[in-house]
Design a protein around this motif. Structure first.
Motif, PDB file in Angstrom:
ATOM      1  N   LYS A 151       0.822  -1.205   0.000  1.00  0.00           N
ATOM      2  CA  LYS A 151       0.000   0.000   0.000  1.00  0.00           C
ATOM      3  C   LYS A 151       0.856   1.254   0.000  1.00  0.00           C
ATOM      4  CE  LYS A 151      -3.738   2.355   2.474  1.00  0.00           C
ATOM      5  NZ  LYS A 151      -4.684   2.320   3.610  1.00  0.00           N
ATOM      6  N   GLU A 152       1.985   1.210   0.712  1.00  0.00           N
ATOM      7  CA  GLU A 152       2.842   2.384   0.831  1.00  0.00           C
ATOM      8  C   GLU A 152       3.679   2.630  -0.421  1.00  0.00           C
ATOM      9  OE1 GLU A 152       2.834  -0.150   3.003  1.00  0.00           O
ATOM     10  OE2 GLU A 152       1.553   0.778   4.541  1.00  0.00           O
ATOM     11  N   GLY A 153       4.008   1.565  -1.153  1.00  0.00           N
ATOM     12  CA  GLY A 153       4.841   1.699  -2.338  1.00  0.00           C
ATOM     13  C   GLY A 153       5.573   0.399  -2.641  1.00  0.00           C
ATOM     14  N   VAL A 154       6.536   0.472  -3.556  1.00  0.00           N
ATOM     15  CA  VAL A 154       7.280  -0.712  -4.001  1.00  0.00           C
ATOM     16  C   VAL A 154       8.491  -0.925  -3.102  1.00  0.00           C
ATOM     17  CG1 VAL A 154       8.535  -1.785  -5.903  1.00  0.00           C
ATOM     18  CG2 VAL A 154       6.541  -0.342  -6.381  1.00  0.00           C
ATOM     19  N   LYS A 155       8.610  -2.140  -2.552  1.00  0.00           N
ATOM     20  CA  LYS A 155       9.719  -2.483  -1.669  1.00  0.00           C
ATOM     21  C   LYS A 155      10.553  -3.585  -2.312  1.00  0.00           C
ATOM     22  CE  LYS A 155       7.221  -1.186   2.545  1.00  0.00           C
ATOM     23  NZ  LYS A 155       6.723  -1.615   3.872  1.00  0.00           N
ATOM     24  N   HIS A 186      27.241 -12.208  -0.891  1.00  0.00           N
ATOM     25  CA  HIS A 186      26.645 -12.250   0.455  1.00  0.00           C
ATOM     26  C   HIS A 186      27.412 -11.387   1.461  1.00  0.00           C
ATOM     27  CE1 HIS A 186      23.882 -16.004   0.090  1.00  0.00           C
ATOM     28  NE2 HIS A 186      23.882 -15.269  -1.013  1.00  0.00           N
ATOM     29  N   VAL A 187      27.897 -10.248   0.990  1.00  0.00           N
ATOM     30  CA  VAL A 187      28.559  -9.314   1.905  1.00  0.00           C
ATOM     31  C   VAL A 187      27.801  -7.987   1.982  1.00  0.00           C
ATOM     32  CG1 VAL A 187      30.847 -10.304   1.583  1.00  0.00           C
ATOM     33  CG2 VAL A 187      30.097  -8.422   0.095  1.00  0.00           C
ATOM     34  N   SER A 188      26.777  -7.820   1.145  1.00  0.00           N
ATOM     35  CA  SER A 188      26.026  -6.568   1.147  1.00  0.00           C
ATOM     36  C   SER A 188      24.553  -6.846   0.869  1.00  0.00           C
ATOM     37  CB  SER A 188      26.586  -5.588   0.104  1.00  0.00           C
ATOM     38  OG  SER A 188      26.432  -6.103  -1.212  1.00  0.00           O
ATOM     39  N   VAL A 189      23.717  -5.907   1.307  1.00  0.00           N
ATOM     40  CA  VAL A 189      22.265  -6.009   1.113  1.00  0.00           C
ATOM     41  C   VAL A 189      21.759  -4.693   0.524  1.00  0.00           C
ATOM     42  CG1 VAL A 189      20.015  -6.223   2.253  1.00  0.00           C
ATOM     43  CG2 VAL A 189      21.930  -7.663   2.984  1.00  0.00           C
ATOM     44  N   LEU A 190      20.926  -4.813  -0.505  1.00  0.00           N
ATOM     45  CA  LEU A 190      20.280  -3.651  -1.112  1.00  0.00           C
ATOM     46  C   LEU A 190      18.845  -3.581  -0.618  1.00  0.00           C
ATOM     47  CD1 LEU A 190      20.649  -1.380  -3.308  1.00  0.00           C
ATOM     48  CD2 LEU A 190      19.502  -2.961  -4.867  1.00  0.00           C
ATOM     49  N   ASP A 191      18.441  -2.429  -0.122  1.00  0.00           N
ATOM     50  CA  ASP A 191      17.098  -2.234   0.426  1.00  0.00           C
ATOM     51  C   ASP A 191      16.526  -0.954  -0.173  1.00  0.00           C
ATOM     52  OD1 ASP A 191      14.823  -2.497   2.041  1.00  0.00           O
ATOM     53  OD2 ASP A 191      15.722  -1.323   3.652  1.00  0.00           O
ATOM     54  N   CYS A 192      15.475  -1.103  -0.996  1.00  0.00           N
ATOM     55  CA  CYS A 192      14.934   0.027  -1.739  1.00  0.00           C
ATOM     56  C   CYS A 192      13.446   0.192  -1.466  1.00  0.00           C
ATOM     57  CB  CYS A 192      15.183  -0.167  -3.237  1.00  0.00           C
ATOM     58  SG  CYS A 192      14.495   1.126  -4.300  1.00  0.00           S
ATOM     59  N   PHE A 193      13.000   1.444  -1.357  1.00  0.00           N
ATOM     60  CA  PHE A 193      11.575   1.746  -1.205  1.00  0.00           C
ATOM     61  C   PHE A 193      11.225   2.935  -2.096  1.00  0.00           C
ATOM     62  CE2 PHE A 193       8.326   4.323   1.158  1.00  0.00           C
ATOM     63  CZ  PHE A 193       7.236   3.551   0.776  1.00  0.00           C
ATOM     64  N   GLU A 217      10.352  12.358  -0.319  1.00  0.00           N
ATOM     65  CA  GLU A 217      10.436  12.589   1.127  1.00  0.00           C
ATOM     66  C   GLU A 217      10.604  11.305   1.929  1.00  0.00           C
ATOM     67  OE1 GLU A 217       8.244  14.107  -0.773  1.00  0.00           O
ATOM     68  OE2 GLU A 217       8.430  16.262  -0.417  1.00  0.00           O
ATOM     69  N   THR A 218       9.954  10.215   1.481  1.00  0.00           N
ATOM     70  CA  THR A 218       9.913   9.004   2.306  1.00  0.00           C
ATOM     71  C   THR A 218      10.633   7.808   1.689  1.00  0.00           C
ATOM     72  OG1 THR A 218       7.777   8.365   1.330  1.00  0.00           O
ATOM     73  CG2 THR A 218       7.723   9.709   3.336  1.00  0.00           C
ATOM     74  N   GLY A 219      10.998   7.894   0.432  1.00  0.00           N
ATOM     75  CA  GLY A 219      11.648   6.762  -0.228  1.00  0.00           C
ATOM     76  C   GLY A 219      13.154   6.753  -0.011  1.00  0.00           C
ATOM     77  N   TYR A 220      13.774   5.629  -0.374  1.00  0.00           N
ATOM     78  CA  TYR A 220      15.216   5.510  -0.146  1.00  0.00           C
ATOM     79  C   TYR A 220      15.781   4.327  -0.919  1.00  0.00           C
ATOM     80  CZ  TYR A 220      13.247   2.076   3.096  1.00  0.00           C
ATOM     81  OH  TYR A 220      12.515   1.042   3.639  1.00  0.00           O
ATOM     82  N   ILE A 221      17.085   4.373  -1.112  1.00  0.00           N
ATOM     83  CA  ILE A 221      17.876   3.206  -1.506  1.00  0.00           C
ATOM     84  C   ILE A 221      18.960   3.072  -0.454  1.00  0.00           C
ATOM     85  CG2 ILE A 221      19.406   2.151  -3.193  1.00  0.00           C
ATOM     86  CD1 ILE A 221      17.980   3.631  -5.368  1.00  0.00           C
ATOM     87  N   ASN A 222      18.865   2.027   0.353  1.00  0.00           N
ATOM     88  CA  ASN A 222      19.862   1.747   1.381  1.00  0.00           C
ATOM     89  C   ASN A 222      20.768   0.611   0.924  1.00  0.00           C
ATOM     90  OD1 ASN A 222      18.668   3.633   3.090  1.00  0.00           O
ATOM     91  ND2 ASN A 222      17.357   2.113   4.068  1.00  0.00           N
ATOM     92  N   TYR A 223      22.023   0.751   1.230  1.00  0.00           N
ATOM     93  CA  TYR A 223      23.001  -0.280   0.891  1.00  0.00           C
ATOM     94  C   TYR A 223      23.788  -0.600   2.156  1.00  0.00           C
ATOM     95  CZ  TYR A 223      26.786  -2.633  -1.694  1.00  0.00           C
ATOM     96  OH  TYR A 223      27.699  -3.547  -2.169  1.00  0.00           O
ATOM     97  N   PHE A 224      23.721  -1.855   2.589  1.00  0.00           N
ATOM     98  CA  PHE A 224      24.380  -2.298   3.812  1.00  0.00           C
ATOM     99  C   PHE A 224      25.597  -3.147   3.445  1.00  0.00           C
ATOM    100  CE2 PHE A 224      19.977  -1.513   4.819  1.00  0.00           C
ATOM    101  CZ  PHE A 224      20.007  -0.887   6.054  1.00  0.00           C
TER     102      PHE A 224
END
Length: 287
Positions: A61-65, A73-80, A272-279
């Motif tokens: 409902k909030e958007g595409v995750k 297996h050393v990094s994780v991509l997290d996008c909203f 304002e609320t979206g992001y691309i996070n990289y761990f």
């Protein structure tokens, strides 16, 4: 945002009955999304293609995750991507089931390479296929790709409230990392609570040592926005850092969150609320 990306907001209320711009290409029965922000969406997918091979696009409902681990297996991509990014957005199918699109990112990128900045981009879900349409005054293009059944366990990302935060211009970080890639394979981030030199306004330095060369760089605080400074010394893969900085056109600034007991978190903001996070996990020294 960079000038080449002028994001259009969808001002409609998703709780209301009708989203915007229904037509023969996106009807009330279409399940998926439509956006005029084609160039920016393409840039996001292009960035992801540098890191991951495939991923589930969860329409909520909030958007595409989107969340996926890289091959090493050393990094994780997290996008909203917020729902307001889209001019039409349907997050469930005709049976009111949540939509998940398992997509081969490299294949999707091949299609999006033919996308023009003036095209409306439509993703339409059809059980086991994804229809992708480019709508323009001069033409309409209709692609279709098979969806994948991607077995992805929920990737747990710990929340840390004691991190040191560094906000820096994206292009500046890109140039810094590029300097180090000519020296070695890893770079050490050294953060000091106290100033490195008492006469200088500096708390952060980076070090890299190669087979025959070395580089030590001290950053001026005037170029950074810092908070919660701690004494930290961690080493990270330059290959992974360089991949992340390829997204420098996604936002003028990037935020880094670093702590001795957690992966490095690097973030580009979307609206304002979206992001691309990289761990990225730090390099563990071998004894």
């Amino acid at each position: 945002m960079p000038k080449q990306f002028n994001i259009n907001y969808n001002s409609s209320n998703l709780d209301e009955a009708e989203p915007l711009e229904f037509d023969k290409h996106f009807t009330k029965d279409t399940h998926g999304f439509r956006t005029k922000n084609s160039s920016y969406f393409k840039a996001v997918v292009s960035f992801m293609s540098n890191i991951i091979d495939n991923a589930n696009f969860h329409l909520t409902k909030e958007g595409v995750k989107i969340r996926s681990m890289d091959k090493a297996h050393v990094s994780v991509l997290d996008c909203f991507i917020p729902a307001t990014f889209f001019s039409n957005y349907s997050f469930s199918d005709s049976k009111e089931r949540a939509i998940t699109l398992g997509i081969d990112i490299s294949l999707l990128m091949k299609i999006l390479n033919h996308l023009s900045h003036s095209d409306d981009l439509i993703f339409s879900y059809n059980t086991d296929t994804l229809d992708i349409s480019f709508i323009n005054k001069k033409y309409q293009k209709f692609y279709s790709i098979k969806l994948m059944d991607i077995d992805s366990d929920d990737l747990y990302i710990p929340d840390c409230k004691t991190v040191t935060s560094i906000n820096i211009e994206s292009k500046y970080l890109q140039s810094i990392i590029k300097d180090f890639t000519d020296i070695g394979e890893n770079v050490r981030f050294i953060i000091s609570k106290e100033r490195i030199n008492q006469d200088e306004n500096q708390n952060i330095e980076l070090e890299c040592t190669g087979d025959m060369t070395g580089l030590r760089m001290v950053l001026c605080n005037e170029d950074l926005t810092l908070s919660n400074l701690q004494d930290i010394s961690l080493e990270f893969s330059l290959t992974n850092l360089e991949l992340f900085t390829k997204g420098a056109n996604l936002n003028k600034h990037v935020n880094l969150e670093i702590d001795s007991n957690y992966p490095l978190k690097m973030s580009y903001q979307i609206m304002e609320t979206g992001y691309i996070n990289y761990f990225l996990a730090p390099r563990i020294e071998e004894n």
